[in-house]
Design a protein around this motif. Structure first.
Motif, PDB file in Angstrom:
ATOM      1  N   ASP A  64      -0.195  -8.003  -6.109  1.00  0.00           N
ATOM      2  CA  ASP A  64      -0.244  -9.355  -7.132  1.00  0.00           C
ATOM      3  C   ASP A  64      -1.598  -9.427  -7.692  1.00  0.00           C
ATOM      4  O   ASP A  64      -1.699 -10.229  -8.507  1.00  0.00           O
ATOM      5  CB  ASP A  64      -0.523 -10.485  -5.871  1.00  0.00           C
ATOM      6  CG  ASP A  64       0.715 -10.933  -5.025  1.00  0.00           C
ATOM      7  OD1 ASP A  64       1.890 -10.414  -5.706  1.00  0.00           O
ATOM      8  OD2 ASP A  64       0.767 -11.226  -3.953  1.00  0.00           O
ATOM      9  N   ARG A  65      -2.395  -8.643  -7.547  1.00  0.00           N
ATOM     10  CA  ARG A  65      -3.624  -8.386  -8.234  1.00  0.00           C
ATOM     11  C   ARG A  65      -3.312  -7.606  -9.589  1.00  0.00           C
ATOM     12  O   ARG A  65      -4.243  -7.706 -10.521  1.00  0.00           O
ATOM     13  CB  ARG A  65      -4.824  -7.674  -7.612  1.00  0.00           C
ATOM     14  CG  ARG A  65      -5.052  -8.378  -6.232  1.00  0.00           C
ATOM     15  CD  ARG A  65      -6.276  -7.428  -5.426  1.00  0.00           C
ATOM     16  NE  ARG A  65      -5.660  -6.236  -5.055  1.00  0.00           N
ATOM     17  CZ  ARG A  65      -6.329  -5.063  -4.917  1.00  0.00           C
ATOM     18  NH1 ARG A  65      -7.337  -4.820  -5.251  1.00  0.00           N
ATOM     19  NH2 ARG A  65      -5.709  -4.106  -4.341  1.00  0.00           N
ATOM     20  N   LEU A  66      -2.204  -6.744  -9.696  1.00  0.00           N
ATOM     21  CA  LEU A  66      -1.974  -6.136 -10.952  1.00  0.00           C
ATOM     22  C   LEU A  66      -0.496  -6.807 -11.510  1.00  0.00           C
ATOM     23  O   LEU A  66       0.333  -6.432 -11.194  1.00  0.00           O
ATOM     24  CB  LEU A  66      -1.589  -4.870 -10.771  1.00  0.00           C
ATOM     25  CG  LEU A  66      -2.583  -3.968  -9.977  1.00  0.00           C
ATOM     26  CD1 LEU A  66      -2.458  -2.710  -9.391  1.00  0.00           C
ATOM     27  CD2 LEU A  66      -3.805  -3.834 -11.081  1.00  0.00           C
ATOM     28  N   PRO A  67      -0.708  -7.757 -12.358  1.00  0.00           N
ATOM     29  CA  PRO A  67       0.315  -8.581 -12.772  1.00  0.00           C
ATOM     30  C   PRO A  67       1.241  -7.545 -13.795  1.00  0.00           C
ATOM     31  O   PRO A  67       0.574  -6.889 -14.561  1.00  0.00           O
ATOM     32  CB  PRO A  67      -0.144  -9.704 -13.621  1.00  0.00           C
ATOM     33  CG  PRO A  67      -1.489  -9.327 -14.230  1.00  0.00           C
ATOM     34  CD  PRO A  67      -1.929  -8.347 -13.046  1.00  0.00           C
ATOM     35  N   THR A  68       2.610  -7.750 -13.740  1.00  0.00           N
ATOM     36  CA  THR A  68       3.444  -6.956 -14.638  1.00  0.00           C
ATOM     37  C   THR A  68       3.802  -7.831 -16.051  1.00  0.00           C
ATOM     38  O   THR A  68       3.246  -8.903 -15.925  1.00  0.00           O
ATOM     39  CB  THR A  68       4.765  -6.452 -14.092  1.00  0.00           C
ATOM     40  OG1 THR A  68       5.397  -7.703 -13.661  1.00  0.00           O
ATOM     41  CG2 THR A  68       4.491  -5.838 -12.921  1.00  0.00           C
TER      42      THR A  68
END
Length: 143
Positions: free
Chosen positions: A101-105
């Motif tokens: 969730d900390r790395l949005p796509t």
């Protein structure tokens, strides 16, 4: 007024498309119809607009690219754009592979925009505009 009519119709269609529920059959069918109509328009409006045969056009395009690469500023700008696109694709692939969730796509970012009807309408209008540019643009024959 005549020239503005297609734009008004496209904006109205984009708003209708944006305010339909995302998973509705009507939304999916309308997008499919736009794709089919766009391909048909490309064939109809493109017929006879190419001033030279495809092989000659490809050769002249290759010559233009070779000439273009001879300029260092242009070469650097292309290299920079390729780097930006590769970095974006790499970031998205890395984010997607870790499912964090900390790395949005990119799909999550676009999902945040298209979650709302006006966001869907805006993205659809941009998609229609890009398609119109591709379909109705002319091929340049001079290098």
């Amino acid at each position: 007024m005549k020239r503005a009519l297609p734009g008004v119709i496209a904006v109205a269609f984009a708003l209708v498309e944006g305010f339909w529920p995302q998973q509705s059959a009507a939304a999916h069918w309308s997008v499919g119809a736009v794709i089919v109509l766009g391909l048909g328009a490309a064939v109809v409006f493109g017929r006879g607009r190419q001033r030279s045969p495809s092989r000659a056009w490809a050769r002249s395009s290759l010559r233009a690219v070779r000439h273009w690469w001879a300029h260092p500023i242009r070469s650097a700008s292309v290299a920079l754009w390729v780097l930006v696109l590769l970095a974006t694709a790499g970031w998205d692939a890395y984010s997607f592979s870790h499912q964090s969730d900390r790395l949005p796509t990119l799909s999550r970012v676009f999902g945040g925009i298209t979650r709302y009807p006006l966001g869907r309408a805006s993205v659809f209008a941009l998609w229609l505009g890009l398609g119109a540019i591709i379909i109705f643009s002319e091929r340049r024959t001079d290098p």
